[in-house]
Design a protein around this motif. Structure first.
Motif, PDB file in Angstrom:
ATOM      1  N   GLU A 161      47.654  42.417  28.520  1.00 32.64           N
ATOM      2  CA  GLU A 161      46.401  42.250  27.783  1.00 32.64           C
ATOM      3  C   GLU A 161      45.328  41.623  28.668  1.00 32.64           C
ATOM      4  N   ALA A 162      45.740  40.684  29.523  1.00 25.88           N
ATOM      5  CA  ALA A 162      44.784  40.059  30.434  1.00 25.88           C
ATOM      6  C   ALA A 162      44.200  41.098  31.381  1.00 25.88           C
ATOM      7  N   ARG A 163      45.051  41.994  31.870  1.00 30.65           N
ATOM      8  CA  ARG A 163      44.560  43.053  32.749  1.00 30.65           C
ATOM      9  C   ARG A 163      43.517  43.905  32.036  1.00 30.65           C
ATOM     10  N   ALA A 164      43.776  44.252  30.775  1.00 28.35           N
ATOM     11  CA  ALA A 164      42.822  45.055  30.011  1.00 28.35           C
ATOM     12  C   ALA A 164      41.502  44.308  29.839  1.00 28.35           C
ATOM     13  N   ALA A 165      41.582  43.012  29.580  1.00 27.67           N
ATOM     14  CA  ALA A 165      40.364  42.222  29.399  1.00 27.67           C
ATOM     15  C   ALA A 165      39.565  42.132  30.698  1.00 27.67           C
ATOM     16  N   PHE A 166      40.260  41.885  31.816  1.00 34.95           N
ATOM     17  CA  PHE A 166      39.562  41.809  33.104  1.00 34.95           C
ATOM     18  C   PHE A 166      38.973  43.165  33.488  1.00 34.95           C
ATOM     19  N   ALA A 167      39.682  44.236  33.159  1.00 35.61           N
ATOM     20  CA  ALA A 167      39.171  45.577  33.476  1.00 35.61           C
ATOM     21  C   ALA A 167      37.874  45.841  32.728  1.00 35.61           C
ATOM     22  N   ARG A 168      37.839  45.450  31.473  1.00 30.63           N
ATOM     23  CA  ARG A 168      36.620  45.657  30.682  1.00 30.63           C
ATOM     24  C   ARG A 168      35.488  44.770  31.201  1.00 30.63           C
ATOM     25  N   ALA A 169      35.800  43.529  31.560  1.00 26.71           N
ATOM     26  CA  ALA A 169      34.783  42.631  32.099  1.00 26.71           C
ATOM     27  C   ALA A 169      34.208  43.188  33.398  1.00 26.71           C
ATOM     28  N   ALA A 170      35.082  43.692  34.264  1.00 23.82           N
ATOM     29  CA  ALA A 170      34.624  44.264  35.531  1.00 23.82           C
ATOM     30  C   ALA A 170      33.804  45.522  35.307  1.00 23.82           C
ATOM     31  N   GLU A 177      32.452  39.401  41.264  1.00 26.15           N
ATOM     32  CA  GLU A 177      33.622  39.458  42.140  1.00 26.15           C
ATOM     33  C   GLU A 177      34.841  38.809  41.492  1.00 26.15           C
ATOM     34  N   SER A 178      34.628  37.738  40.708  1.00 28.74           N
ATOM     35  CA  SER A 178      35.771  37.040  40.125  1.00 28.74           C
ATOM     36  C   SER A 178      36.531  37.932  39.143  1.00 28.74           C
ATOM     37  N   TYR A 179      35.816  38.801  38.418  1.00 29.53           N
ATOM     38  CA  TYR A 179      36.490  39.710  37.493  1.00 29.53           C
ATOM     39  C   TYR A 179      37.378  40.688  38.263  1.00 29.53           C
ATOM     40  N   ARG A 180      36.872  41.202  39.370  1.00 33.05           N
ATOM     41  CA  ARG A 180      37.665  42.140  40.165  1.00 33.05           C
ATOM     42  C   ARG A 180      38.885  41.453  40.763  1.00 33.05           C
ATOM     43  N   GLN A 181      38.694  40.218  41.225  1.00 31.59           N
ATOM     44  CA  GLN A 181      39.824  39.478  41.793  1.00 31.59           C
ATOM     45  C   GLN A 181      40.889  39.197  40.741  1.00 31.59           C
ATOM     46  N   ASN A 182      40.452  38.787  39.535  1.00 33.78           N
ATOM     47  CA  ASN A 182      41.410  38.506  38.474  1.00 33.78           C
ATOM     48  C   ASN A 182      42.107  39.780  38.006  1.00 33.78           C
ATOM     49  N   LEU A 183      41.373  40.886  37.993  1.00 28.99           N
ATOM     50  CA  LEU A 183      41.985  42.164  37.623  1.00 28.99           C
ATOM     51  C   LEU A 183      43.065  42.549  38.629  1.00 28.99           C
ATOM     52  N   GLN A 184      42.750  42.419  39.920  1.00 32.74           N
ATOM     53  CA  GLN A 184      43.728  42.757  40.950  1.00 32.74           C
ATOM     54  C   GLN A 184      44.955  41.847  40.853  1.00 32.74           C
ATOM     55  N   ALA A 185      44.719  40.557  40.608  1.00 34.08           N
ATOM     56  CA  ALA A 185      45.837  39.625  40.493  1.00 34.08           C
ATOM     57  C   ALA A 185      46.704  39.944  39.282  1.00 34.08           C
TER      58      ALA A 185
END
Length: 287
Positions: A161-170, A177-185
């Motif tokens: 779910e976190a990945r989905a949230a970061f993907a939408r934020a990005a 940049e922080s959204y992309r980094q969190n998505l990758q992590a």
């Protein structure tokens, strides 16, 4: 006093409020004054009856949840004080400021998003998720709320779910940049666990994007007709394979509608249901 007279008195009182303000031009004031006199005469309103009219403006604001300008200014002041308290790491006091702002103006998604940050700092990640979800219900394309939702979900180890949230934020804020980094992590953490986490149906049902898509689907007349036909089919005895075919056709139509309405969300749901693949140890996502 009849209901009709209460309504007429309320309209007169509202028009008089506008005459007492500076919102009307000279020509408009004259028209409103004539309207007041006409209504008072037509309904034979006495001063006592006028005093029993309701405040229409207040009633409308209560119904829509809209705050008056002065109240919005006070809520904004409380929010700004909360922001300063967050900078000073006084998170409990900041949370109180944001809560008071929400009580005054519950239609502002920023206040919920900011309060989510204070809940997260205090270690209350579930409530942070709830506040982010509330912010997204008010403003679905709020990038910061999606980002903060991802952070809180990461703390709860709900990584898919976190990945989905970061993907939408990005997607909403591609320069962040922080959204992309969190998505990758988040993707690396899932890969380390075999490509996906166990499917969290409870989390899916709380996903704001999924809820929004479901609401849109249910309000679509075509979907309403489809569901109505499906209910009729399933409550009547099927002849041969007619009932099964109807179910299959309904499922295909729903899937096509979902794919058309939000292909990114559909792909994220599919990714959670795919068989696990190989993966190595990866560092946890940054917060």
């Amino acid at each position: 006093m009849s209901d009709i007279k209460i309504v007429a008195a309320s309209i007169v009182n509202f028009l008089k409020q506008q005459l007492d303000s500076d919102a009307l031009s000279a020509d408009s004031r004259e028209s409103v004054e004539v309207g007041v006199q006409c209504i008072e005469t037509a309904f034979e309103l006495t001063p006592d009856e006028l005093s029993r009219g309701v405040d229409l403006l207040k009633l409308v604001r209560q119904g829509t949840g809209a705050a008056a300008p002065a109240d919005r200014a006070e809520a904004e002041r409380l929010k700004n004080e909360g922001n300063e308290l967050m900078k000073a790491e006084r998170y409990r006091e900041a949370l109180d400021k944001y809560t008071r702002a929400i009580e005054i103006d519950p239609q502002n998604p920023v206040y919920f998003c900011n309060r989510a940050a204070s809940h997260f700092k205090l270690g209350d990640n579930l409530t942070a998720v709830a506040d982010c979800t509330a912010a997204l219900a008010l403003q679905p394309n709020y990038g910061k709320a999606h980002g903060r939702l991802g952070i809180a979900l990461t703390a709860l180890e709900r990584h898919a779910e976190a990945r989905a949230a970061f993907a939408r934020a990005a997607q909403l804020e591609p320069d962040n940049e922080s959204y992309r980094q969190n998505l990758q992590a988040a993707e690396e953490r899932l890969a380390a666990r075999g490509g996906r986490s166990q499917l969290d149906l409870g989390g899916l049902l709380q996903n704001p994007a999924l809820l929004n898509m479901a609401t849109e689907m249910l309000s679509d007349p075509n979907m309403q007709n489809l569901i109505s036909g499906l209910m009729t089919t399933t409550t009547q005895p099927a002849q041969g394979t007619t009932g099964m075919n109807a179910l299959l056709e309904a499922g295909q139509a729903l899937a096509q509608h979902m794919q058309s309405a939000n292909p990114d969300l559909v792909e994220r749901l599919r990714s959670q249901m795919r068989p696990p693949g190989p993966g190595g140890n990866q560092p946890p996502p940054s917060q």
